[in-house]
Design a protein around this motif. Structure first.
Motif, PDB file in Angstrom:
ATOM      1  N   TYR A  54       0.823  -1.199   0.000  1.00  0.00           N
ATOM      2  CA  TYR A  54       0.000   0.000   0.000  1.00  0.00           C
ATOM      3  C   TYR A  54       0.863   1.257   0.000  1.00  0.00           C
ATOM      4  O   TYR A  54       1.938   1.293   0.598  1.00  0.00           O
ATOM      5  N   ILE A  55       0.361   2.297  -0.676  1.00  0.00           N
ATOM      6  CA  ILE A  55       1.016   3.598  -0.648  1.00  0.00           C
ATOM      7  C   ILE A  55       0.368   4.430   0.447  1.00  0.00           C
ATOM      8  O   ILE A  55      -0.857   4.568   0.493  1.00  0.00           O
ATOM      9  N   ARG A  56       1.183   4.983   1.324  1.00  0.00           N
ATOM     10  CA  ARG A  56       0.684   5.741   2.466  1.00  0.00           C
ATOM     11  C   ARG A  56       1.142   7.191   2.384  1.00  0.00           C
ATOM     12  O   ARG A  56       2.167   7.493   1.775  1.00  0.00           O
ATOM     13  N   SER A  57       0.377   8.059   2.990  1.00  0.00           N
ATOM     14  CA  SER A  57       0.740   9.471   3.026  1.00  0.00           C
ATOM     15  C   SER A  57       2.092   9.627   3.713  1.00  0.00           C
ATOM     16  O   SER A  57       2.317   9.087   4.795  1.00  0.00           O
ATOM     17  N   GLY A  58       2.999  10.335   3.059  1.00  0.00           N
ATOM     18  CA  GLY A  58       4.350  10.515   3.579  1.00  0.00           C
ATOM     19  C   GLY A  58       5.366   9.573   2.964  1.00  0.00           C
ATOM     20  O   GLY A  58       6.567   9.734   3.187  1.00  0.00           O
ATOM     21  N   ASP A  59       4.916   8.580   2.165  1.00  0.00           N
ATOM     22  CA  ASP A  59       5.838   7.646   1.520  1.00  0.00           C
ATOM     23  C   ASP A  59       6.636   8.332   0.416  1.00  0.00           C
ATOM     24  O   ASP A  59       6.188   9.324  -0.174  1.00  0.00           O
ATOM     25  N   THR A  60       7.808   7.783   0.133  1.00  0.00           N
ATOM     26  CA  THR A  60       8.603   8.216  -1.019  1.00  0.00           C
ATOM     27  C   THR A  60       8.291   7.284  -2.188  1.00  0.00           C
ATOM     28  O   THR A  60       8.315   6.062  -2.036  1.00  0.00           O
ATOM     29  N   ILE A  61       7.987   7.877  -3.339  1.00  0.00           N
ATOM     30  CA  ILE A  61       7.621   7.105  -4.522  1.00  0.00           C
ATOM     31  C   ILE A  61       8.431   7.592  -5.716  1.00  0.00           C
ATOM     32  O   ILE A  61       9.089   8.629  -5.672  1.00  0.00           O
ATOM     33  N   ALA A  62       8.388   6.811  -6.769  1.00  0.00           N
ATOM     34  CA  ALA A  62       8.875   7.231  -8.082  1.00  0.00           C
ATOM     35  C   ALA A  62       7.776   6.914  -9.080  1.00  0.00           C
ATOM     36  O   ALA A  62       6.961   6.006  -8.861  1.00  0.00           O
ATOM     37  N   LEU A  63       7.715   7.670 -10.175  1.00  0.00           N
ATOM     38  CA  LEU A  63       6.645   7.524 -11.162  1.00  0.00           C
ATOM     39  C   LEU A  63       7.253   7.184 -12.517  1.00  0.00           C
ATOM     40  O   LEU A  63       7.899   8.016 -13.149  1.00  0.00           O
ATOM     41  N   THR A 103      -1.610   9.797 -24.468  1.00  0.00           N
ATOM     42  CA  THR A 103      -0.150   9.706 -24.485  1.00  0.00           C
ATOM     43  C   THR A 103       0.480  10.573 -23.399  1.00  0.00           C
ATOM     44  O   THR A 103       0.177  11.756 -23.282  1.00  0.00           O
ATOM     45  N   GLY A 104       1.364   9.972 -22.617  1.00  0.00           N
ATOM     46  CA  GLY A 104       2.114  10.718 -21.613  1.00  0.00           C
ATOM     47  C   GLY A 104       1.414  10.887 -20.294  1.00  0.00           C
ATOM     48  O   GLY A 104       1.965  11.501 -19.376  1.00  0.00           O
ATOM     49  N   VAL A 105       0.195  10.351 -20.158  1.00  0.00           N
ATOM     50  CA  VAL A 105      -0.570  10.559 -18.919  1.00  0.00           C
ATOM     51  C   VAL A 105      -0.360   9.444 -17.894  1.00  0.00           C
ATOM     52  O   VAL A 105      -0.136   9.727 -16.713  1.00  0.00           O
ATOM     53  N   PRO A 106      -0.452   8.147 -18.271  1.00  0.00           N
ATOM     54  CA  PRO A 106      -0.341   7.102 -17.242  1.00  0.00           C
ATOM     55  C   PRO A 106       1.070   6.990 -16.668  1.00  0.00           C
ATOM     56  O   PRO A 106       2.070   7.084 -17.384  1.00  0.00           O
ATOM     57  N   PHE A 107       1.136   6.788 -15.353  1.00  0.00           N
ATOM     58  CA  PHE A 107       2.382   6.490 -14.647  1.00  0.00           C
ATOM     59  C   PHE A 107       2.204   5.192 -13.871  1.00  0.00           C
ATOM     60  O   PHE A 107       1.108   4.880 -13.421  1.00  0.00           O
ATOM     61  N   LEU A 108       3.291   4.470 -13.701  1.00  0.00           N
ATOM     62  CA  LEU A 108       3.301   3.360 -12.767  1.00  0.00           C
ATOM     63  C   LEU A 108       3.947   3.853 -11.488  1.00  0.00           C
ATOM     64  O   LEU A 108       5.076   4.345 -11.505  1.00  0.00           O
ATOM     65  N   VAL A 109       3.218   3.742 -10.363  1.00  0.00           N
ATOM     66  CA  VAL A 109       3.728   4.259  -9.092  1.00  0.00           C
ATOM     67  C   VAL A 109       4.561   3.181  -8.423  1.00  0.00           C
ATOM     68  O   VAL A 109       4.163   2.024  -8.333  1.00  0.00           O
ATOM     69  N   SER A 110       5.755   3.538  -7.992  1.00  0.00           N
ATOM     70  CA  SER A 110       6.703   2.592  -7.405  1.00  0.00           C
ATOM     71  C   SER A 110       7.128   3.089  -6.023  1.00  0.00           C
ATOM     72  O   SER A 110       7.717   4.158  -5.885  1.00  0.00           O
ATOM     73  N   LEU A 111       6.794   2.310  -5.009  1.00  0.00           N
ATOM     74  CA  LEU A 111       7.161   2.645  -3.634  1.00  0.00           C
ATOM     75  C   LEU A 111       8.661   2.496  -3.463  1.00  0.00           C
ATOM     76  O   LEU A 111       9.238   1.468  -3.843  1.00  0.00           O
ATOM     77  N   GLN A 112       9.312   3.499  -2.881  1.00  0.00           N
ATOM     78  CA  GLN A 112      10.762   3.487  -2.724  1.00  0.00           C
ATOM     79  C   GLN A 112      11.134   3.467  -1.245  1.00  0.00           C
ATOM     80  O   GLN A 112      10.808   4.398  -0.508  1.00  0.00           O
ATOM     81  N   ASP A 147       1.304  -0.167  -4.474  1.00  0.00           N
ATOM     82  CA  ASP A 147       2.564  -0.189  -5.209  1.00  0.00           C
ATOM     83  C   ASP A 147       2.355  -0.909  -6.541  1.00  0.00           C
ATOM     84  O   ASP A 147       1.699  -1.950  -6.594  1.00  0.00           O
ATOM     85  N   GLN A 148       2.878  -0.313  -7.626  1.00  0.00           N
ATOM     86  CA  GLN A 148       2.790  -0.842  -8.985  1.00  0.00           C
ATOM     87  C   GLN A 148       1.432  -0.588  -9.649  1.00  0.00           C
ATOM     88  O   GLN A 148       1.176  -1.109 -10.733  1.00  0.00           O
ATOM     89  N   ASP A 149       0.555   0.207  -9.034  1.00  0.00           N
ATOM     90  CA  ASP A 149      -0.669   0.637  -9.712  1.00  0.00           C
ATOM     91  C   ASP A 149      -0.327   1.585 -10.854  1.00  0.00           C
ATOM     92  O   ASP A 149       0.664   2.330 -10.788  1.00  0.00           O
ATOM     93  N   THR A 150      -1.138   1.559 -11.896  1.00  0.00           N
ATOM     94  CA  THR A 150      -1.039   2.555 -12.962  1.00  0.00           C
ATOM     95  C   THR A 150      -1.994   3.693 -12.618  1.00  0.00           C
ATOM     96  O   THR A 150      -3.188   3.467 -12.400  1.00  0.00           O
ATOM     97  N   ILE A 151      -1.449   4.908 -12.545  1.00  0.00           N
ATOM     98  CA  ILE A 151      -2.243   6.035 -12.072  1.00  0.00           C
ATOM     99  C   ILE A 151      -2.179   7.199 -13.059  1.00  0.00           C
ATOM    100  O   ILE A 151      -1.309   7.264 -13.929  1.00  0.00           O
TER     101      ILE A 151
END
Length: 219
Positions: A32-41, A203-212, A169-173
Motif C-alpha cells: 500500500y502507498i501511504r501518506s508521507g511515503d517516497t515514490i517514483a513515477l 499519451t504521456g498521462v499514465p504512470f506506474l507508481v513505485s514505492l521506494q 505499489d505498482q498501480d497505474t495512475i
C-alpha cells in the motif's frame, strides 16, 4: 555482561531480529502507498508497456521543471545507490485529508514534494508543471496562495482500483486537476492536457507508481 538490564545475548538476538526484519521489509515492501511515503513515477508508453524513464524534476540554473527526461538516472529499476543519487526522480506523496502513515485511497487529493531538498512541491501553473517552494504562512500574495494551496493538488486516478480503494505499489495512475491530467509527451516539461475519452490511452498521462524504501545507511 549486561547493558541496561539486557544480557549481551539478548542484545545480539534483538539486533539479529532487527536485521532480519529490515531485509524482509526491503525484499517485500508494503503493497500500500501511504501518506508521507517516497515514490517514483515510471512512464507507461502508449502501447501500455513500461519505459525506462521516470518523472523527473531537475534543478537547472534559473529554472525548475518537471518532465520526461531524455535518459533516466535510475534506469529500469531503482537500487540502493539510485535512491541516494537520483533524488530528482523521487517524490514524497501526501494526501490532503490523511495523516502520515495512513493509506492513500484512489480519488484522494494529493501533493508531490520533490526529492530534491528545498525545491518544494510539483505545481502546474498555466498548464506547465514545475517545482515551487512555498513560503511559510501567512501566504504573501494571491499568486503564492494559488501555487501553494490549489496548483499543487492533484486527484489520483488508478486503472486497477475502484474509487475509494487503497492505492497500491505498482498501480497505474493518472494525476488529474479538474478535467485535465498531467501529461509528459516528450523530453520537455509536463503540461496539463485534456483527454477526449479514456485517460489511460492519452499519451504521456499514465504512470506506474513505485514505492521506494530509503537506502540503508552508508558503511
Amino acid at each position: 555482561g549486561q547493558r541496561g538490564g539486557l544480557s549481551e545475548g539478548d542484545i545480539k538476538q534483538a539486533n539479529s531480529l532487527y536485521r532480519c526484519k529490515e531485509r524482509t521489509m526491503r525484499k517485500w515492501p508494503s503493497k500500500y502507498i501511504r501518506s508521507g511515503d517516497t515514490i517514483a513515477l515510471r512512464f507507461v508508453d502508449h502501447s501500455a508497456t513500461l519505459s525506462h524513464l521516470w518523472l523527473t524534476c531537475p534543478q537547472t540554473p534559473g529554472e525548475s521543471w518537471c518532465g520526461r527526461p531524455k535518459s533516466s538516472c535510475a534506469g529500469y529499476a531503482f537500487d540502493d545507490a539510485d535512491r541516494r543519487r537520483c533524488n530528482t526522480e523521487t517524490f514524497r506523496i501526501r494526501a490532503s485529508n490523511r495523516r502520515d502513515g495512513e493509506q492513500i485511497l484512489v480519488g484522494d487529493t494529493i501533493s508531490l514534494e520533490s526529492g530534491v531538498v528545498g525545491s518544494g512541491n510539483v505545481v502546474c501553473k498555466h498548464r506547465r508543471c514545475r517545482t515551487h517552494r512555498c513560503t511559510s504562512s501567512p501566504l504573501p500574495n494571491d499568486e503564492e496562495s494559488g501555487l501553494c494551496v490549489d496548483e499543487r493538488k492533484f486527484v489520483v486516478d488508478a486503472t486497477a482500483s475502484r474509487l475509494g480503494s487503497p492505492l497500491r505499489d505498482q498501480d497505474t495512475i493518472g494525476l488529474r486537476k479538474g478535467n485535465e491530467w498531467m501529461a509528459c509527451r516528450q523530453a520537455a516539461a509536463c503540461r496539463l492536457t485534456s483527454c477526449a475519452n479514456d485517460w489511460t490511452k492519452c499519451t504521456g498521462v499514465p504512470f506506474l507508481v513505485s514505492l521506494q524504501l530509503p537506502p540503508p545507511p552508508s558503511a
